[in-house]
Design an enzyme around this catalytic site. Sequence first.
Site, PDB file in Angstrom:
ATOM      1  N   THR A 197      91.451  18.844 -21.607  1.00  0.00           N
ATOM      2  CA  THR A 197      90.654  20.046 -21.371  1.00  0.00           C
ATOM      3  C   THR A 197      89.573  19.799 -20.325  1.00  0.00           C
ATOM      4  O   THR A 197      89.095  18.661 -20.184  1.00  0.00           O
ATOM      5  CB  THR A 197      89.999  20.501 -22.696  1.00  0.00           C
ATOM      6  N   ASP A 198      89.154  20.865 -19.662  1.00  0.00           N
ATOM      7  CA  ASP A 198      88.030  20.733 -18.710  1.00  0.00           C
ATOM      8  C   ASP A 198      86.727  20.377 -19.430  1.00  0.00           C
ATOM      9  O   ASP A 198      85.774  19.894 -18.809  1.00  0.00           O
ATOM     10  CB  ASP A 198      87.865  22.003 -17.867  1.00  0.00           C
ATOM     11  N   GLU A 199      86.686  20.596 -20.758  1.00  0.00           N
ATOM     12  CA  GLU A 199      85.438  20.347 -21.500  1.00  0.00           C
ATOM     13  C   GLU A 199      85.077  18.864 -21.545  1.00  0.00           C
ATOM     14  O   GLU A 199      83.949  18.516 -21.886  1.00  0.00           O
ATOM     15  CB  GLU A 199      85.534  20.922 -22.917  1.00  0.00           C
ATOM     16  N   PRO A 220      80.653  39.734 -31.081  1.00  0.00           N
ATOM     17  CA  PRO A 220      79.496  38.841 -31.113  1.00  0.00           C
ATOM     18  C   PRO A 220      79.402  37.944 -29.874  1.00  0.00           C
ATOM     19  O   PRO A 220      80.177  37.000 -29.722  1.00  0.00           O
ATOM     20  CB  PRO A 220      79.754  37.994 -32.375  1.00  0.00           C
ATOM     21  N   VAL A 221      78.453  38.248 -28.998  1.00  0.00           N
ATOM     22  CA  VAL A 221      78.251  37.447 -27.779  1.00  0.00           C
ATOM     23  C   VAL A 221      77.187  36.390 -28.071  1.00  0.00           C
ATOM     24  O   VAL A 221      76.076  36.720 -28.481  1.00  0.00           O
ATOM     25  CB  VAL A 221      77.793  38.353 -26.606  1.00  0.00           C
ATOM     26  N   GLY A 269     101.276  25.598 -27.092  1.00  0.00           N
ATOM     27  CA  GLY A 269     102.519  24.893 -27.396  1.00  0.00           C
ATOM     28  C   GLY A 269     103.686  25.851 -27.576  1.00  0.00           C
ATOM     29  O   GLY A 269     104.789  25.595 -27.085  1.00  0.00           O
ATOM     30  N   ARG A 271      83.068  30.782 -17.731  1.00  0.00           N
ATOM     31  CA  ARG A 271      84.337  30.123 -18.044  1.00  0.00           C
ATOM     32  C   ARG A 271      85.380  30.577 -17.019  1.00  0.00           C
ATOM     33  O   ARG A 271      85.329  31.689 -16.511  1.00  0.00           O
ATOM     34  CB  ARG A 271      84.832  30.522 -19.455  1.00  0.00           C
ATOM     35  N   TYR A 288      84.226  18.469 -30.470  1.00  0.00           N
ATOM     36  CA  TYR A 288      85.587  18.737 -29.994  1.00  0.00           C
ATOM     37  C   TYR A 288      85.859  18.013 -28.677  1.00  0.00           C
ATOM     38  O   TYR A 288      86.834  17.254 -28.552  1.00  0.00           O
ATOM     39  CB  TYR A 288      85.815  20.247 -29.817  1.00  0.00           C
ATOM     40  N   LYS A 331      88.443  14.880 -27.544  1.00  0.00           N
ATOM     41  CA  LYS A 331      89.470  14.985 -26.500  1.00  0.00           C
ATOM     42  C   LYS A 331      89.242  13.922 -25.415  1.00  0.00           C
ATOM     43  O   LYS A 331      90.191  13.344 -24.893  1.00  0.00           O
ATOM     44  CB  LYS A 331      89.451  16.385 -25.867  1.00  0.00           C
TER      45      LYS A 331
END
Length: 334
Positions: free
Chosen positions: A124-126, A203-204, A14, A212, A148, A152
């Site tokens: 979102t693509d999610e 942290p992976v 934004g 992504r 989440y 959306k």
Amino acid sequence: MKTLLVTGGCGFIGSNFVQYMLDKYSDYRIINLDKLTYAGNLANLMAVEVDARYRFVEGDICDAQVVEPLVQEADYVVNFAAETHVDRSIMGGAEFVQTNINGTYTLLDCAREYGVERFLQVSTDEVYGSIDEGEWTEEWPLEPRSPYSASKASAELLVRAFQITHELPTLITRCSNNIGPYQYPEKRVPLFVTNAIDDLPLPVYGDGSQVRDHLYVEDHCTAIDLVLHTGLVGEAYNVGGDNDATGIEVVKTILDMLGKPESLIQYVTDRKGHDLRYALDSSKLKALGWKPQSDYEEAMQRTVDWYVQNEPWWRSIKSGEDFRTYYARNYGKR
Ligand code: NAD
Ligand code: DAU
């Protein structure tokens, strides 16, 4: 003068969008309605505070009394305001339902009552879920998998319903992972860059094989601008950067750009319900004349450079109470 109501303008995308629109259009006034949650930061828009065409209103998109007079003034609404972090939605989704669904409903209902030229919902693509191969077109079913993304997707269904039932002129954009300046450092790229600068572990989650797409935030702003003005009412548009990378590739790129050792990589317990792969077909948007300008290397380099050059911005967030509590809760037992 046209009046644009932007919600969530103190957040990452934004704030980039407000700056972009004020720079591009001399005949636009912008009202920014933002609740200033942990993710909202007035410092993101310090540069435009003195601009007479810009007005900030602190308030909640769920509060019809706040929203009504602002929508009455507006020709266009662009709704960015949301709870946005998947890991926080896994720890507790109530605020996601409240802001992302009820807040969108409130905005839509006011827009129906007072009329706007266009209402753009930033999604979102999610909402599509996870895809093993190929790419999603806008015709794919919505199959969200996290609290989440479910919130959306729910918001999108309300937008669709208001368009069909009340003929509200709505548009939806579904973009991939944005990167760039002013992203709250809970999200992977700014978290990894800032941890690496401080020689802290990166942290992976899981084995880091998740894919992504990366969209430089400026490319997202140009897409929203284009869809807002030339998109077909009632339609949704995918916005992808054509910059796929796995988790391993991303972490190695960041370490490489900062000259830091791979020993900083720390594999930790996977995210619950971790989506394996997102991939967007953005040809519908490209047919309107849009093209992302930053490839993966450039988008990552510009992002890394910005965090290197803007330490005070992210250090004040990372040293704050909210961030430290969240970090301990999300990573403490991983
Ligand atoms: P962000 O978390 O950085 O900022 C969200 C902003 O919304 C903050 O300024 C916050 O204060 C404000 N806000 C939250 N609840 C509010 C409420 N009830 N009323 C008013 N303001 C409220 O988010 P972002 O990453 O900039 O994402 C912006 C939008 O884009 C969101 O709708 C998100 O779902 C969508 N999106 C983001 C990405 C990404 O990669 N960041 C990708 C796809 C879609
Ligand atoms: O795809 C669009 C979405 O991108 C937006 O809708 C969301 O608002 C935004 O937060 C982002 O969601 P992701 O879950 O994809 O982003 P995040 O930065 O949280 O995670 C990116 C990837 O990195 C994901 O595969 C999980 C992984 N990850 C994340 C964090 C925070 C890690 O491996 N370690 C981490 O510490």
